[in-house]
Design a protein around this motif. Structure first.
Motif, mmCIF file in Angstrom:
data_model
loop_
_atom_site.group_PDB
_atom_site.id
_atom_site.type_symbol
_atom_site.label_atom_id
_atom_site.label_comp_id
_atom_site.label_asym_id
_atom_site.label_seq_id
_atom_site.Cartn_x
_atom_site.Cartn_y
_atom_site.Cartn_z
ATOM 1 N N VAL A 71 1.037 -1.182 -0.113
ATOM 2 C CA VAL A 71 0.014 0.024 0.131
ATOM 3 C C VAL A 71 0.921 1.537 -0.294
ATOM 4 O O VAL A 71 1.761 1.133 0.734
ATOM 5 C CB VAL A 71 -0.918 0.061 1.329
ATOM 6 N N GLY A 72 0.600 2.243 -0.900
ATOM 7 C CA GLY A 72 1.296 3.462 -0.938
ATOM 8 C C GLY A 72 2.115 3.720 -2.339
ATOM 9 O O GLY A 72 1.624 3.395 -3.246
ATOM 10 N N ARG A 87 1.246 3.294 -6.078
ATOM 11 C CA ARG A 87 0.929 4.551 -6.838
ATOM 12 C C ARG A 87 1.364 4.654 -8.536
ATOM 13 O O ARG A 87 0.952 4.786 -9.295
ATOM 14 C CB ARG A 87 1.046 5.813 -6.238
ATOM 15 N N CYS A 102 2.024 10.029 -1.407
ATOM 16 C CA CYS A 102 1.355 9.222 -0.310
ATOM 17 C C CYS A 102 2.171 9.636 1.061
ATOM 18 O O CYS A 102 2.323 8.915 1.886
ATOM 19 C CB CYS A 102 2.030 7.904 -0.583
ATOM 20 N N LEU A 114 1.519 8.557 5.198
ATOM 21 C CA LEU A 114 0.691 7.293 5.156
ATOM 22 C C LEU A 114 0.530 6.884 6.304
ATOM 23 O O LEU A 114 -0.646 6.122 6.910
ATOM 24 C CB LEU A 114 1.392 6.305 4.167
ATOM 25 N N GLN A 127 -2.770 7.428 8.018
ATOM 26 C CA GLN A 127 -4.060 7.250 7.109
ATOM 27 C C GLN A 127 -4.375 5.783 7.053
ATOM 28 O O GLN A 127 -5.153 5.109 6.508
ATOM 29 C CB GLN A 127 -3.900 7.648 5.756
ATOM 30 N N ILE A 185 -7.383 0.985 6.307
ATOM 31 C CA ILE A 185 -6.973 2.199 5.383
ATOM 32 C C ILE A 185 -8.263 3.021 5.665
ATOM 33 O O ILE A 185 -9.354 2.542 5.414
ATOM 34 C CB ILE A 185 -6.913 1.385 3.705
ATOM 35 N N GLN A 215 -6.488 4.766 -1.053
ATOM 36 C CA GLN A 215 -4.884 4.437 -1.112
ATOM 37 C C GLN A 215 -4.710 3.706 -2.220
ATOM 38 O O GLN A 215 -5.512 2.704 -2.447
ATOM 39 C CB GLN A 215 -4.432 3.873 0.209
ATOM 40 N N GLU A 238 -7.056 1.273 -6.809
ATOM 41 C CA GLU A 238 -7.186 2.252 -5.693
ATOM 42 C C GLU A 238 -8.237 1.620 -4.703
ATOM 43 O O GLU A 238 -9.419 1.194 -5.277
ATOM 44 C CB GLU A 238 -7.938 3.400 -6.411
#
Ligand code: ZN
Ligand code: ZN
Ligand code: ZN
Ligand code: ZN
Length: 535
Positions: free
Chosen positions: A359-360, A364, A403, A406, A409, A495, A499, A509
Motif C-alpha cells: 500500500v502506498g 501509486r 503518499c 501514510l 492514514q 485504510i 490509497q 485504488e
C-alpha cells in the motif's frame, strides 16, 4: 374461510419450497455440467501442419514436397519440422503426415521426417555427421529427435523410445481424442483421456504455458519449441485457452504429478497459480518459471533468473528443470472488507498473491503506469519503452509526494499486536525476498548479522516500510536499506482514506476498508536455488 386460506397458504409455501429446492438442484447440476466442459482443445494435426514462417536460419532449407531450396522465406511446421513453399503447402498438408497428438497403436514407432536436419546432426547408426548434403537428404524422428543417414535407416529398429526427454513427454499412444459435437467447441478436437505409461515416478510430463500473443516473441518461440520436442498437446497458448482449462491435463493424469513451465511475468504466473490451487487432483503440479515480464520477482526468488534475453534455449531449460529441486511456495489471501459508507457496506473482495502486497507510493507508480497502458493513446509494448514510462512515473512522484503521511492514514496489526508505524509512504508485505525488480529488501545490508530470512515457504511474511519513491530508487542501487517493521502470520490493515494498493504487481485504488491477510495454502514449485524453503 380462514382454515381454507391457511391450507391454501401452506400448499403455496410448499410449492415455493419445492421450487427453491428444484432450483438449487438445477444450479448444482448446472455447476457439475459446467465443470465437465473443461476439455483441452488441440490443433487437429490429421488435417494439416502447424505452419510458421521460417525466419531464423542461415542454412539452406529445402521444400519437403518439391525439394527445391526455399528462397526468401517459406514455411516450417513447428511440430514435425516439414518445410514447404507456399505453392506446396497444401500438398504437404495432404501428403506428409504431421506429428500426431494421439495414435492408436500400442507400441511407439519412429516417425521420420526427411531432410533439413540441424547442423552437426550425428547419425544414430554410424556416428558420422549426417544431413550435410546439398539436397533434401537423411532423416530425423520428430519424437525422439534421433537423426540417421538414408543408407543407415534400414539398420535401425522401428521402435521409438521418445529419446532423452521421454520423462517430459506424454506419448501419443496414451492419449485419446474426441470430437466435440455441440456448443462453442463444436467439431473441435478435445483430449478425452490420458492413460499413464508405466515408466516409474521419474515420468513427470511438462506442460508449457505462455501467451503467444503477448507481444514478446519469446513466448511464441517457446511454445513452438515445446511442440517440436514434446507432444503438441503439452504446449498451451493462453491467448487461446484459460489456465483452468489447460490444467485439466493434470486432472486427466490421476496418479502422476505434472510439471508446469510458465512463461510470462508475475501477473501471468499468479493467474496460473490461482488455477493450480483450484485443481482437484491427487498431486498438484510443480511450477517452473521462464521470466518474460518486467518484474519477475518470483522467478528471481526461485532462481530462474531476472529475464530471458534473445532466443529461448528449450533444451537448456529442460536440463535445468531436470536438475531443479521441489519446494513449497506460500500463497496468501487478502480479504478486503470495505468500511460502511452512508450506512451501506459495499461488497468486499479477496485477492490471492504469492510475492508481495503493498500500500502506498510503489502501488501509486504501478497504478499510474497501469492506467497509461490502458489508455487508447498507448501504442508501445516494448519493454524498454515501458521501463522509461515507469521511470518517469517514479520521478514524477518524487516531486508530487502523493503518499506523504501514510502512517496517519492506515493502521496495522501484526498477529493481533498494534504496530507503531514510522514515517512511511509505503508498506510492503513480502512473501518472497525479491521486490521492485530485483531488490532483496529484507536482508539487504545485513550480511553477517544473524536475523531470520525472508523465506517463501515458512508461513511468515516480512513487513517493510519505504519512506519515498526516492528511497526505492536508493534501495535499487544499494544506497539505502528499507525500514524493517516486523514479521508475522496474520495481518490486519485498516485504510481510512483512498490509497493505491497492489498485489503481485496488479494495482488498484482502494477506498476505506479493513484488509485481513492470511496464508491460504501452498503450491509446489521447482527451484534452482536449493535450501531456499524449509520442507
Ligand atoms: Zn515446394
Ligand atoms: Zn507437421
Ligand atoms: Zn523416434
Ligand atoms: Zn549413418
Amino acid at each position: 374461510m380462514w382454515p381454507l386460506l391457511l391450507l391454501w397458504d401452506m400448499g403455496l409455501s410448499g410449492i415455493i419450497i419445492e421450487v427453491i429446492v428444484g432450483l438449487i438442484g438445477l444450479d448444482f447440476l448446472f455447476r457439475v455440467w459446467r465443470r465437465k466442459v473443461y476439455y483441452v482443445k488441440v490443433h487437429d494435426f490429421s488435417k494439416g501442419h502447424s505452419w510458421c514462417s521460417i525466419s531464423d536460419t542461415d542454412q539452406a532449407v529445402h521444400c519437403s514436397v518439391c525439394e527445391h531450396v526455399l528462397l526468401g522465406g517459406g514455411l516450417r511446421c513447428d511440430s514435425c519440422g516439414v518445410c514447404a513453399d507456399e505453392t506446396c503447402m497444401h500438398k504437404a498438408d495432404k501428403r506428409l503426415k504431421c506429428k500426431q497428438v494421439s495414435v492408436d497403436s500400442i507400441s511407439m514407432k519412429h516417425q521420420w521426417v526427411k531432410g533439413n536436419l540441424s547442423p552437426e546432426s550425428i547419425c544414430r547408426v554410424c556416428d558420422e555427421e549426417c544431413g550435410t548434403e546439398r539436397h533434401l537428404s537423411d532423416f530425423r524422428c520428430c519424437w525422439c529427435q534421433w537423426t540417421v543417414h538414408e543408407k543407415c535407416l534400414p539398420n535401425l529398429a522401428d521402435l521409438c523410445n521418445l529419446g532423452i526427454y521421454r520423462n517430459f513427454i506424454i506419448p501419443p499412444n496414451c492419449i485419446t481424442l474426441r470430437r466435440s459435437s455441440r456448443g462453442r467447441l463444436r467439431s473441435q478436437c478435445l483430449v478425452a483421456s490420458i492413460k499413464e505409461p508405466q515408466w516409474g515416478p521419474q515420468w513427470k510430463p511438462l506442460i508449457v504455458i505462455g501467451n503467444g500473443k503477448s507481444g514478446s516473441n519469446e513466448a511464441c518461440h517457446l511454445l513452438s519449441s515445446a511442440r517440436k520436442v514434446l507432444n503438441a498437446v503439452q504446449a498451451i497458448d493462453l491467448s487461446d485457452q484459460e489456465p483452468k482449462i489447460a490444467l485439466q491435463l493434470c486432472a486427466l493424469l490421476k496418479e502422476t504429478q505434472c510439471r508446469l513451465l510458465i512463461a510470462g511475468g508475475d501477473g501471468t504466473i499468479a493467474w496460473v497459480l490461482n488455477a493450480v490451487q483450484n485443481l482437484h487432483v491427487k498431486h498438484l503440479p510443480e511450477t517452473a518459471v521462464l521470466p518474460l515480464g518486467t518484474g519477475n520477482d518470483l522467478s528471481r526468488a526461485l532462481g530462474w533468473g531476472p529475464h530471458v534475453e534473445g532466443a529461448v534455449d528449450f533444451h537448456g531449460i529442460l536440463k535445468k528443470i531436470e536438475a531443479s529441486s521441489s519446494a513449497l511456495l506460500d500463497r496468501w489471501l487478502a480479504d478486503i472488507r470495505p468500511s460502511r459508507h452512508l450506512g451501506i457496506r459495499f461488497p468486499g473482495r479477496s485477492v490471492r498473491f504469492n510475492n508481495y502486497f503493498s500500500v502506498g507510493v510503489d502501488a501509486r507508480v504501478a497504478l499510474n503506469f497501469h492506467l497509461t497502458r490502458q489508455s487508447p493513446m498507448y501504442l508501445f509494448s516494448h519493454r524498454l519503452f515501458n521501463k522509461l514510462i515507469y521511470f518517469t512515473y517514479g520521478t514524477k512522484d518524487v516531486v508530487e509526494q502523493s503518499c506523504e503521511g501514510l502512517e496517519n492514514q492506515i493502521e496495522l496489526f501484526i498477529d493481533n499486536k498494534p504496530i507503531e508505524l514510522p514515517c512511511v509512504q509505503a508498506l510492503v508485505f513480502l512473501n518472497v525476498d525479491s521486490w521492485g525488480a530485483g531488490i532483496k529488501p529484507w536482508n539487504m545490508g545485513q550480511e553477517g548479522v544473524f536475523m531470520p530470512k525472508c523465506l517463501y515457504g515458512d508461513g511468515i511474511m516480512e513487513v517493510i516500510g519505504v519512506s519515498s519513491s526516492f528511497h526505492i530508487a536508493q534501495m535499487q542501487v544499494g544506497l539505502s536499506e528499507p525500514l524493517r517493521i516486523d514479521r508475522g502470520k496474520h495481518f490486519r490493515l485498516r485504510i481510512f482514506g483512498k490509497q493505491p494498493v497492489q498485489a503481485d504487481g496488479e494495482p488498484w485504488e482502494q477506498g476505506p476498508s479493513e484488509i485481513i491477510i492470511e496464508n491460504c495454502g501452498q503450491v509446489p514449485v521447482l527451484t534452482v536455488e536449493p535450501n531456499c524453503s524449509p520442507q
